[in-house]
Enzyme design. Structure first.
Site, PDB file in Angstrom:
ATOM      1  N   SER A  16       0.955  -1.158   0.064  1.00  0.00           N
ATOM      2  CA  SER A  16      -0.042   0.013  -0.076  1.00  0.00           C
ATOM      3  C   SER A  16       0.828   1.162   0.114  1.00  0.00           C
ATOM      4  O   SER A  16       0.566   2.285  -0.596  1.00  0.00           O
ATOM      5  CB  SER A  16      -0.889  -0.154   1.240  1.00  0.00           C
ATOM      6  OG  SER A  16      -0.309   0.245   2.409  1.00  0.00           O
ATOM      7  N   HIS A 113       8.964   3.280   8.969  1.00  0.00           N
ATOM      8  CA  HIS A 113       8.738   2.300  10.199  1.00  0.00           C
ATOM      9  C   HIS A 113       7.517   2.755  10.761  1.00  0.00           C
ATOM     10  O   HIS A 113       7.398   4.130  11.048  1.00  0.00           O
ATOM     11  CB  HIS A 113       9.970   2.482  10.942  1.00  0.00           C
ATOM     12  CG  HIS A 113       9.820   1.856  12.208  1.00  0.00           C
ATOM     13  ND1 HIS A 113       9.923   0.273  12.054  1.00  0.00           N
ATOM     14  CD2 HIS A 113       9.603   1.822  13.301  1.00  0.00           C
ATOM     15  CE1 HIS A 113       9.821  -0.035  13.322  1.00  0.00           C
ATOM     16  NE2 HIS A 113       9.499   0.586  14.132  1.00  0.00           N
TER      17      HIS A 113
HETATM   18  C1  GAR Z   1       3.848  -0.587   6.490  1.00  0.00           C
HETATM   19  O1  GAR Z   1       2.988  -0.249   7.991  1.00  0.00           O
HETATM   20  C2  GAR Z   1       5.312  -0.252   7.007  1.00  0.00           C
HETATM   21  O2  GAR Z   1       5.437   0.834   7.711  1.00  0.00           O
HETATM   22  C3  GAR Z   1       5.562  -1.588   7.689  1.00  0.00           C
HETATM   23  O3  GAR Z   1       5.222  -2.574   6.852  1.00  0.00           O
HETATM   24  C4  GAR Z   1       3.948  -2.170   6.552  1.00  0.00           C
HETATM   25  C5  GAR Z   1       3.873  -2.367   4.899  1.00  0.00           C
HETATM   26  O4  GAR Z   1       2.642  -2.192   4.570  1.00  0.00           O
HETATM   27  N1  GAR Z   1       7.247  -1.678   7.766  1.00  0.00           N
HETATM   28  C6  GAR Z   1       7.890  -2.144   8.465  1.00  0.00           C
HETATM   29  O5  GAR Z   1       7.462  -2.840   9.778  1.00  0.00           O
HETATM   30  C7  GAR Z   1       9.387  -2.129   8.544  1.00  0.00           C
HETATM   31  N2  GAR Z   1      10.088  -2.402   9.641  1.00  0.00           N
HETATM   32  P1  GAR Z   1       2.331  -1.881   2.927  1.00  0.00           P
HETATM   33  O6  GAR Z   1       2.960  -3.243   2.189  1.00  0.00           O
HETATM   34  O7  GAR Z   1       0.867  -2.048   2.702  1.00  0.00           O
HETATM   35  O8  GAR Z   1       3.068  -0.832   2.479  1.00  0.00           O
END
Ligand code: GAR
Length: 218
Positions: A16, A113
Site C-alpha cells: 500500500s 517504520h
Molecule cells: C507498513 O506499515 C510499513 O511501515 C511496515 O510494513 C507495512 C507495509 O505495508 N514496515 C515495517 O514494519 C518495517 N520495519 P504495505 O505493504 O501496505 O506498504
C-alpha cells in the site's frame, strides 16, 4: 520533467505504501519515477498491483539463498544496477540488511517504520505502543543505516492513540499517515532538499510543500 530520479521500491507484502508512491510519482512535476518494484517474496500482492500499472517488477526470493544474506543482497543489487536505479525505497521490505547493501546505498536508501522513532524499533509496534500507553503514535521515514530502524530522520507523522484503539485500528490510522509522509519524504530526497548532516537531516526550501511533519487531528 527532466532529471527525475529513478527509484526502486522494495516490498515484501501488499504494497500500500508502494501504491501511494506510484500515485504521487504520476504527477508530472514529481522529482522521482518508480522504475522498478522488487520483492523478496514471489507471492507479494504488491507485485501484481505494480504490474497492472505497467511498472517493471522483479523477484529475488531470499529462500533460495539459504541464509546467506549477503549473497541475496548481491543479487538484489545487481538488478538495481542493471536498471539504472538511483534511489532505493524500502516499503514494508521485511529483511534485515547487512552492511554490504547499506554501504552500497548510503544516503540513497530510505525506509518507513510504523512508529515515531526512536521509540518502538522492531516488530509489533502498534501493540507495544498500546501496552506503553503512549498518547501519540505514528510513522517515520529515515535514511537507512547499519542499525535496524535507525538512521537520520527525514519525516514523521503523528496520530492520536484513542482509548478504544486495538492494534488493528491503530495500525490503520498510522497507515493513513504513512501514505502521506512517504511520498512527501521521497520528494524531499529526490529533489535534493533533504540532506544528511551528521545524525540529522536538514530540509531546505522553506515550509510548504517541504514540511516534513504531519499531525493528524483526532
Ligand atoms: C507498513 O506499515 C510499513 O511501515 C511496515 O510494513 C507495512 C507495509 O505495508 N514496515 C515495517 O514494519 C518495517 N520495519 P504495505 O505493504 O501496505 O506498504
Amino acid at each position: 520533467m527532466n532529471g527525475r530520479k529513478k527509484v526502486a521500491v522494495l516490498i515484501s507484502g501488499r504494497g500500500s505504501n508502494m501504491m501511494s508512491l506510484i500515485s504521487a510519482a504520476m504527477a508530472p512535476d514529481y522529482p522521482a519515477e518508480i522504475a522498478l518494484v522488487l520483492s523478496n517474496k514471489p507471492e507479494a500482492g504488491g507485485l501484481q498491483r505494480a504490474d497492472d500499472l505497467g511498472i517493471k517488477t522483479a523477484v529475488v526470493d531470499h529462500r533460495e539463498y539459504k541464509g546467506d544474506r549477503e549473497a541475496f543482497e548481491r543479487a538484489v543489487n545487481a538488478i538495481l544496477r542493471d536498471n539504472g536505479i538511483e534511489l532505493v525505497v524500502l516499503a514494508g521490505f521485511m529483511r534485515l540488511l547487512t552492511p554490504y547493501l547499506v554501504n552500497e546505498w548510503r544516503e540513497r536508501m530510505i525506509n518507513i517504520h510504523p512508529a515515531l522513532l526512536p521509540s518502538f524499533k522492531g516488530l509489533n509496534t502498534h501493540e507495544r505502543a498500546l501496552d506503553e500507553g503512549v498518547k501519540l503514535h505514528g510513522a517515520t521515514v529515515h535514511f537507512v543505516s547499519a542499525e535496524m530502524d535507525d538512521g537520520p530522520i527525514i519525516a514523521q507523522g503523528a496520530v492520536p492513540v484513542l482509548d478504544s484503539d486495538t492494534p488493528d485500528s491503530l495500525a490503520a490510522r498510522v497507515l493513513s499517515v504513512e501514505h502521506q509522509i512517504y511520498p512527501r519524504a521521497l520528494e524531499l530526497v529526490a529533489s535534493g532538499k533533504a540532506r544528511v548532516k551528521g545524525q540529522r537531516v536538514a530540509i531546505s526550501g522553506g515550509s510548504e510543500p517541504s514540511d516534513p511533519t504531519f499531525l493528524i487531528a483526532p
